[in-house]
Design an enzyme around this catalytic site. Structure first.
Site, PDB file in Angstrom:
ATOM      1  CG  HIS A  38     -30.070   7.810  34.647  1.00  0.00           C
ATOM      2  ND1 HIS A  38     -29.139   6.859  34.986  1.00  0.00           N
ATOM      3  CD2 HIS A  38     -31.269   7.191  34.707  1.00  0.00           C
ATOM      4  CE1 HIS A  38     -29.750   5.707  35.211  1.00  0.00           C
ATOM      5  NE2 HIS A  38     -31.049   5.883  35.053  1.00  0.00           N
ATOM      6  CE  LYS A  50     -15.408  10.693  30.190  1.00  0.00           C
ATOM      7  NZ  LYS A  50     -16.135  10.186  31.340  1.00  0.00           N
ATOM      8  NE  ARG A  51     -23.049  10.110  22.475  1.00  0.00           N
ATOM      9  CZ  ARG A  51     -24.191   9.819  21.848  1.00  0.00           C
ATOM     10  NH1 ARG A  51     -24.674   8.585  21.871  1.00  0.00           N
ATOM     11  NH2 ARG A  51     -24.849  10.734  21.163  1.00  0.00           N
ATOM     12  CE  LYS A  64     -20.707  12.434  28.708  1.00  0.00           C
ATOM     13  NZ  LYS A  64     -20.831  11.587  29.916  1.00  0.00           N
ATOM     14  CB  THR A  90     -20.760   3.549  34.369  1.00  0.00           C
ATOM     15  OG1 THR A  90     -21.122   4.034  33.068  1.00  0.00           O
ATOM     16  CG2 THR A  90     -21.956   3.656  35.298  1.00  0.00           C
ATOM     17  CE  LYS A 111     -18.780   0.329  32.090  1.00  0.00           C
ATOM     18  NZ  LYS A 111     -19.558   0.924  30.978  1.00  0.00           N
TER      19      LYS A 111
HETATM   20  C1  CR1 Z   1     -25.205  10.234  33.067  1.00  0.00           C
HETATM   21  O1  CR1 Z   1     -24.762  11.299  32.274  1.00  0.00           O
HETATM   22  C2  CR1 Z   1     -24.501   8.208  34.315  1.00  0.00           C
HETATM   23  C3  CR1 Z   1     -25.424   7.411  33.414  1.00  0.00           C
HETATM   24  C4  CR1 Z   1     -25.982   6.191  34.102  1.00  0.00           C
HETATM   25  C5  CR1 Z   1     -26.145   9.359  32.266  1.00  0.00           C
HETATM   26  C6  CR1 Z   1     -24.013   9.443  33.579  1.00  0.00           C
HETATM   27  O2  CR1 Z   1     -23.270  10.240  34.447  1.00  0.00           O
HETATM   28  O3  CR1 Z   1     -23.412   7.398  34.694  1.00  0.00           O
HETATM   29  O4  CR1 Z   1     -26.523   8.214  33.010  1.00  0.00           O
HETATM   30  N1  CR1 Z   1     -27.355  10.126  31.985  1.00  0.00           N
HETATM   31  O5  CR1 Z   1     -26.604   6.530  35.293  1.00  0.00           O
HETATM   32  C7  CR1 Z   1     -28.053  10.062  30.868  1.00  0.00           C
HETATM   33  O6  CR1 Z   1     -27.718   9.372  29.924  1.00  0.00           O
HETATM   34  C8  CR1 Z   1     -30.063  10.744  29.795  1.00  0.00           C
HETATM   35  O7  CR1 Z   1     -29.183  10.809  30.857  1.00  0.00           O
END
Ligand code: CR1
Length: 831
Positions: A374, A565-566, A571, A673, A677
């Site tokens: 991820h 988002k975080r 980001k 994601t 949404k």
């Molecule tokens: C990614 O940063 C992705 C999600 C789900 C995150 C994000 O871009 O959409 O995973 N990765 O695949 C993450 O949390 C620990 O890594």
């Protein structure tokens, strides 16, 4: 009076089953029944929270026959089961989703109205099970929804954290954290299964012994043993009878183990040991991308993985399956490296506990596991210091050494005389302190390895996992993420749902490609008018929420520009801020400067130890406070930080957006994601060519997407050449003035210290190329403003964004995993 009326209608309906009946009168009776028998409350004194719990229990009853029938059918049919192993499941509230999936919203609303209650107020009482940090955990939850809806035999395995992701509060503009006591009011959805429990060993040493057949074997003599207890939560599919299970493990002291202390009279030492055991599942680590390397975290990972694998062995035994057939019965997906210790653990179980030889065990292991990566961020790749690993999991270290020995022989055979490659690929990192590399373990032990968007999967093959790709190209594939249209469209956006139902019929939530048919309506002015009315109502709903939680008043006629988002440097929430400050500065300098009024909304949590991210939150709030209080600009600009971004308030936020900010440095966001949404709810995206943005833009066409910024290749090239942010500053007076304004203390009551670290970060190193992309971003935002000025055209683009979102259903993603990685067949359930 309500109760009286209810009791009398209940009497009339005495023939209907209070546990299974689906019409509103029976539901009403069931709620009263639970208030009385499960909560010990009379309606006259029941609070909304009591009603929530009673209704939740009534709905769980209605899931129960589907749930049990589903497990029974899987057992009888003996088909392959997908096991999704994830340290995080960011579920969000269950009640509304279960009502939706069971088709019971209307009945529940009527039942509560008859009891003098408002369903929306009752829904709002549910605390959110926030057992995840962000995208990775939410993806796991969307995938569970799709697995059940597509009727796949599947189980989610994870950790029942007593405290989920912290609750964020904003004090004086800074983030503060409060523990999330989501279980304090009880959890009506879970069922504890104390009889489904496994021993988890811990620490100690290993020793050689001779078994009954005279063979030499090794065994693990642990220092400590704890127990993992199963807690099951139903995962009801949409419009089907399938109800799958999410099984979360909770740690308990293994009683017998502390007997010694009890017997010697050291009662408090024994209790202390018990407390320490139970600490394992106390709290979710609130770190998003960077790995943390803490002993307790390794304990959590091993704990839930061994419980889950032992559970699979129990299920296999119950079904009378042969151990050699393990991989035909279970497809185990590793959600990132967090559960990757499973590779060594399955080997241990098969060899040490089930007596298989190495080769047989290894064949089964590789056939069983798939690994999803991820992130490409180097700091997020998990490694464990060797001494820590040996101390906690001594037997696993032996097994990993043996896996590594055989693996590196294979590497040498394929690439003779390439010792650098061998060192790069080893499961043990030798640079500095020796480390166990979990991503390498996951790759070696899995037959399938995937990234989460097309670009990310390509970058994986070209960078972090390039050596593995060179060795086993056939293991690699892409599975672009998806989101569930049930929660994030049907449930979150009832206005749009009604319009879609009317326009497309009712099947779109399970056949999201049908959204395309919306395109035949874009030239119908009446349809566009209705589309706008839905968005407007959603914006009003969000404005009410924002006002209630921040005091900031927003006008739903303005453009709502949202980034949730975080909070993370990659980001680039600070790039968004630089644009806001640019507009502010232009307005202050040229009061006649004109653009369509905009409300900028932010939301998201920062890891508690990530100080730069916390300072970005402070800066957002400082800019917000200055702008919102300044009558010279607040007729055209407003800024708000929505505290405690969560699944619950996300469901209000996505449907209210006009513009979605997806502005990560290209090559850094694996997929995203939230971007999907927003798109499904009709927002337009301003974004870089990163993650799934690339595929979203391919779907909607360049003319319906606001693209800016350097590409992943350009970013890599610029950084390779030696990027100097000062060059960008020197060439851009407006940017320079913006940075000076932030540094001057203008937004911080004259305090020129508080934002100095941020200004220095950007002007001196700027690791995520904020300054390099600034000019392109500001120019692109001017394009947004120009487009917004033509509301008819904007609405067309909004409709097209929703209409082309079908690809991003998690149903599509799960069907790909099922077919291409798991070899899974769907099994219809009949109740
Ligand atoms: C990614 O940063 C992705 C999600 C789900 C995150 C994000 O871009 O959409 O995973 N990765 O695949 C993450 O949390 C620990 O890594």
């Amino acid at each position: 009076p309500h109760a009286k009326r209810a009791t009398s209608s209940a009497t009339i309906l005495s023939g209907a089953d209070v546990r299974t009946g689906l019409d509103s009168a029976v539901l009403q009776q069931a709620v009263l029944d639970h208030l009385y028998y499960s909560l010990g409350r009379l309606p006259a004194v029941a609070t909304p929270a009591n009603y929530y719990r009673a209704l939740a229990l009534a709905i769980r009853d209605r899931l129960q026959q589907r749930w049990i029938r589903t497990s029974e059918t899987y057992f009888e049919r003996g088909r392959k089961l997908a096991c999704y192993l994830s340290a995080e499941f960011l579920l969000g509230p269950h009640l509304g989703n279960n009502l939706l999936n069971l088709g019971l919203e209307q009945a529940a609303r009527e039942a509560l109205t008859a009891l003098g209650q408002d369903l929306d107020a009752i829904l709002d009482c549910e605390p959110e099970p926030g057992l995840g940090n962000g995208g990775l955990g939410r993806l796991a939850a969307c995938y569970l929804d799709s697995l059940a809806t597509l009727q796949y035999p599947a189980i989610g395995y994870g950790i029942r954290y007593e405290f989920g992701i912290f609750a964020q509060e904003i004090r004086d503009g800074w983030q503060t954290e409060r523990t999330d006591k989501w279980l304090s009011g009880g959890n009506p959805w879970e069922i504890a299964k104390p009889d489904i429990a496994y021993e988890v060993k811990w620490g100690g040493h290993t020793e050689r012994y001779i078994d009954d057949d005279g063979a030499e074997r090794r065994r693990w003599v642990p220092y400590r043993v704890v127990r993992g207890i199963a807690y099951d939560t139903p995962i009801q599919g949409y419009g089907v009878d399938t109800c799958n299970t999410l099984r979360l493990w909770s740690a308990e002291a293994a009683e017998s183990f502390d007997f010694q202390a009890f017997n010697t009279g050291d009662y408090f030492q024994a209790v202390d040991a018990k407390l320490r055991s139970e600490t394992i599942t106390k709290v979710l680590y609130p770190n998003d991308e960077p790995a943390i390397g803490k002993r307790l975290r390794l304990a959590q990972q091993y704990f839930f993985v061994t419980c889950s694998l032992q559970d699979m062995l129990r299920i296999l035994d119950l079904a009378g399956g042969a151990i050699e057939q393990f991989a035909e019965h279970f497809a185990v997906q590793l959600n990132d490296t967090h559960p990757s210790i499973g590779v060594a653990e399955l080997m241990r179980l098969l060899i040490d506990e089930r007596g298989l030889d190495w080769d047989a065990a290894w064949t089964i292991t590789v056939a069983t596991f798939g690994y999803t990566n991820h992130t490409l961020l180097p700091e997020a790749l998990e490694t464990w210091p060797l001494p820590l690993f040996r101390e906690v999991l001594p037997r696993h270290l032996e097994i990993i050494y043996e896996i590594n020995r055989r693996f590196l022989d294979e590497v040498r055979a394929c690439f003779p005389d390439d010792s650098a490659r061998v060192a790069r690929m080893s499961l043990i990192g030798e640079a500095g302190e020796k480390q166990v590399r979990m991503a390498h373990l996951a790759c070696v032990g899995s037959h399938a390895i995937n990234g989460v968007a097309a670009l990310h999967s390509e970058l994986l093959k070209a960078s972090v996992l390039s050596d593995f790709h060179a060795l086993w190209p056939e293991r690699f594939s892409n599975k672009t993420n998806g989101v569930t249209p049930r929660r994030f469209l049907a449930l979150a956006n009832p206005g749009l749902r009604a319009l879609l139902d009317e326009t497309l019929g009712a099947s779109w939530p399970v056949d999201l490609g049908r959204l395309r048919e919306l395109e035949s309506h874009i030239d119908d002015p009446a349809f566009r008018e209705r589309w706008r009315a839905v968005k407007h109502a959603n914006k009003q709903r969000l404005a009410d929420y924002v006002q209630a939680h921040t005091g900031i008043v927003l006008d739903p006629d303005w453009l709502f520009d949202i980034q949730v988002k975080r909070i993370h440097e990659y980001k680039r929430q600070h790039l968004n801020l630089l644009h806001i400050v640019t507009l502010y500065q232009r307005l202050k300098t040229y009061p006649a400067f004109s653009f369509p009024p905009r409300a900028f909304l932010f939301g998201g949590k920062a890891a508690p130890g990530y100080f730069t991210a916390k300072r970005i939150i402070k800066l957002i709030n400082a800019v917000a406070e200055t702008i919102n209080a300044d009558p010279e600009v607040n007729g055209r600009l407003k800024v708000a930080f929505v505290p405690n971004f969560s699944v619950k308030n996300a469901q209000l936020i996505y449907p209210a957006a006009d513009l979605s900010e997806q502005i990560s440095t290209a090559g850094k966001e694996a997929s995203g994601t939230g971007n999907m949404k927003f798109m499904l709810n009709g927002a337009l995206t301003i974004g870089t060519l990163d993650g799934a943005n690339v595929e979203m833009r391919d779907e909607v066409g360049a003319e319906n997407f606001f693209l800016f910024g350097r590409t992943a290749d350009e970013v890599a090239r610029l950084q390779g050449e030696g990027y100097r942010p000062a060059d960008y500053l020197a060439g851009d007076d407006e940017l320079k003035a913006v940075m000076e304004l932030i540094g001057s203390g203008h937004f911080s009551g004259g305090d020129s210290e508080v934002f100095r670290p941020l200004v220095e970060n950007l002007t001196q190193s700027d690791p995520f190329l904020v300054l390099a992309d600034y000019a392109a971003y500001v120019a692109c935002q001017e394009g947004v403003s120009a487009a917004w000025a033509d509301q008819e055209q904007w609405t067309r683009m909004s409709i097209i964004n929703c209409a082309r979102g079908g690809k991003f259903s998690s149903d599509r993603a799960i069907a790909e995993y099922a077919r291409e990685i798991w070899g899974l067949q769907s099994v219809p359930i009949q109740v």
